[in-house]
Scaffold this active site. Structure first.
Site, PDB file in Angstrom:
ATOM      1  N   LYS A 100      55.675  36.236  30.312  1.00  0.00           N
ATOM      2  CA  LYS A 100      55.018  35.583  30.711  1.00  0.00           C
ATOM      3  C   LYS A 100      54.016  36.628  31.636  1.00  0.00           C
ATOM      4  O   LYS A 100      54.402  38.164  32.158  1.00  0.00           O
ATOM      5  CB  LYS A 100      54.749  34.749  31.776  1.00  0.00           C
ATOM      6  CG  LYS A 100      53.353  34.519  31.948  1.00  0.00           C
ATOM      7  CD  LYS A 100      53.338  32.565  30.931  1.00  0.00           C
ATOM      8  CE  LYS A 100      52.313  31.325  30.956  1.00  0.00           C
ATOM      9  NZ  LYS A 100      52.370  31.234  29.912  1.00  0.00           N
TER      10      LYS A 100
ATOM     11  N   ASN B  13      41.428  25.011  26.865  1.00  0.00           N
ATOM     12  CA  ASN B  13      41.855  24.901  25.869  1.00  0.00           C
ATOM     13  C   ASN B  13      42.520  23.409  25.423  1.00  0.00           C
ATOM     14  O   ASN B  13      42.051  22.361  24.164  1.00  0.00           O
ATOM     15  CB  ASN B  13      42.863  25.867  24.844  1.00  0.00           C
ATOM     16  CG  ASN B  13      43.257  25.359  23.325  1.00  0.00           C
ATOM     17  OD1 ASN B  13      44.323  25.161  22.806  1.00  0.00           O
ATOM     18  ND2 ASN B  13      43.116  26.532  22.770  1.00  0.00           N
TER      19      ASN B  13
ATOM     20  N   SER C  10      53.062  29.233  18.277  1.00  0.00           N
ATOM     21  CA  SER C  10      52.686  30.305  17.822  1.00  0.00           C
ATOM     22  C   SER C  10      54.739  31.546  16.788  1.00  0.00           C
ATOM     23  O   SER C  10      54.216  32.431  16.818  1.00  0.00           O
ATOM     24  CB  SER C  10      53.374  31.232  19.433  1.00  0.00           C
ATOM     25  OG  SER C  10      52.110  31.322  19.798  1.00  0.00           O
TER      26      SER C  10
HETATM   27  N1  GLU Z   1      50.579  30.244  27.276  1.00  0.00           N
HETATM   28  C1  GLU Z   1      51.531  28.970  26.278  1.00  0.00           C
HETATM   29  C2  GLU Z   1      52.482  28.317  26.917  1.00  0.00           C
HETATM   30  O1  GLU Z   1      52.738  28.344  28.101  1.00  0.00           O
HETATM   31  C3  GLU Z   1      51.956  29.731  24.897  1.00  0.00           C
HETATM   32  C4  GLU Z   1      52.798  31.211  24.993  1.00  0.00           C
HETATM   33  C5  GLU Z   1      52.968  31.443  23.637  1.00  0.00           C
HETATM   34  O2  GLU Z   1      52.234  30.924  22.937  1.00  0.00           O
HETATM   35  O3  GLU Z   1      53.491  31.780  23.475  1.00  0.00           O
HETATM   36  O4  GLU Z   1      53.017  27.750  26.523  1.00  0.00           O
END
Ligand code: GLU
Length: 411
Positions: A105, A219, A350
């Site tokens: 993250k 989103n 993703s």
């Molecule tokens: N930010 C999103 C999550 O917390 C997506 C993370 C990603 O696609 O790598 O799951």
């Protein structure tokens, strides 16, 4: 173990899960700290020529199952503790969804809203300059998160290409489709949660035409509102960071989107069509059948959990319910569809994007939706069976399922 930081609280959920598995408890020591967290000073040049400096982070919590994966958020409340906790959650989430990724993250401690487009570009490019040695398509792969989007990812991919000397689309996901992004990534978080809800419906008593309250209109929240409305649900309450609105007969989501686009907040929609304003923190106690949490961490806590009226709660945000609140909801026999599965649709698509980038061949929207649906149903079925078998909550079952996959990857 002290429970005073967010990270300790997340680790406690993992430790609880370990009790249901026949594993060597010392194995958990691996996840007592992240593999690496990098902190940097990120400097951007403002439009007036001055320079401003911000704290920036990237944490690679664990890469047992593959390169680390996880979003980048821009928020004034970002801290190392928060980023490391969310990176641990990504580790668990990717294992649960059976993706060949670990968890990471990133974040910048900033309120991006006052920034101009050129300043935002400077921020994204500055982030890559801080962490170009950390990220990479086989090492650590960012994506959108709170207050970042496909444009942010386009700047990130472009800056990374400039630094390494070649176009490397798999360095980030959530890109625009014109730059190697996947179809269906935009609404993937909400759609994954929606597929899970449909799949679980008969087990948890979710019925068509349900009344829904949604906390958060970014989103995840706005796409979920659209999906549920087109499915015949009535969206009776919605909030964003500035306030909340309610409407007994259902909020018109298309019109609300237009109002939010024009005025920047959902409360601007109040005053017409039977829509009225309430305080943002009243949203969780609105009378409804389903509560969707799509804002930030710790929004349902010991102080307000008893006021929740919705018997089904779907977590689209990361960690929106504290452990104390979990206990209160459990005592009321309420069902929580847990974040690490309910919001996994984002990272699942993703993963599809990363695969398409590596092969250079792109799939249709129908393929993406079908693959996402299958994944949500497969893992949904697994945690449902585990929860029944061990008589534990869906959240505990999700942690048990993920932990067994993580442990199975250690040699
Ligand atoms: N930010 C999103 C999550 O917390 C997506 C993370 C990603 O696609 O790598 O799951």
């Amino acid at each position: 173990m002290s429970h005073d930081t967010m990270l300790h609280r997340a680790q406690a959920r993992l430790a609880d899960a370990a009790k249901h598995l026949n594993i060597d408890p010392t194995i958990l020591e691996k996840w007592e700290s992240p593999k690496e967290t990098t902190q940097a000073r990120l400097t951007i040049q403002m439009d007036d020529g001055s320079h401003k400096h911000f704290l920036a982070f990237r944490s690679r919590y664990d890469d047992t199952r593959g390169p680390t994966k996880g979003g980048i958020r821009y928020h004034p409340s970002v801290t190392a503790d928060e980023i490391e906790t969310l990176a641990l959650l990504m580790t668990v989430k990717c294992a649960l969804a059976n993706l060949p990724f670990g968890g990471g993250k990133g974040g910048v401690q900033i309120d991006p809203h006052p920034l101009s487009k050129t300043e935002l570009e400077g921020l994204a490019r500055g982030y890559v300059r801080c962490f170009s040695h950390v990220i990479g398509p086989n090492r650590d792969i960012p994506a959108p998160d709170v207050n970042t989007n496909s444009t942010t990812m386009a700047w990130i991919a472009d800056e990374y290409a400039f630094i390494v000397g070649e176009w490397t689309p798999g360095v980030t996901t959530g890109k625009p489709t014109s730059l190697g992004g996947s179809l269906g990534r935009d609404d993937a978080t909400a759609r994954g949660g929606y597929y899970l809800l449909q799949y679980m419906a008969k087990h948890i008593g979710f019925t068509p035409g349900a009344r829904v309250a949604i906390q958060g209109f970014g989103n995840a929240g706005s796409h979920m509102a659209q999906l549920l409305e087109s499915d015949g649900c009535k969206v009776v309450a919605i909030s964003d960071s500035k306030g909340a609105i309610v409407c007994k007969t259902g909020i018109d989501i298309k019109k609300l989107n237009a109002a939010k686009e024009r005025n920047g907040c959902v409360t601007s929609f109040a005053g017409s069509n039977g829509v009225s304003k309430i305080a943002a923190d009243e949203l969780v106690s609105v009378d409804c059948d389903l509560l969707v949490l799509a804002a930030m961490e710790d929004m349902v806590h010991a102080g307000n959990a008893a006021n929740v009226k919705a018997p089904i709660i779907l977590e689209l945000a990361n960690s929106p319910i504290t452990a104390e609140a979990d206990e209160i909801l459990k005592s009321k026999n309420f069902v929580v569809l847990p974040d690490i599965l309910a919001n996994a649709g984002g990272v699942i698509v993703s993963y599809f994007e990363w695969v398409q980038n590596r092969q250079g061949y792109y799939w249709s929207i129908e393929d993406i939706h079908a693959l996402l649906k299958t994944k949500m149903e497969e893992e949904g079925a697994a945690i449902l069976a585990l929860a029944k078998d061990k008589n534990i909550t869906l959240r505990s079952a999700a942690y048990v399922h993920a932990l067994s996959r993580l442990v199975g990857a250690i040699y």
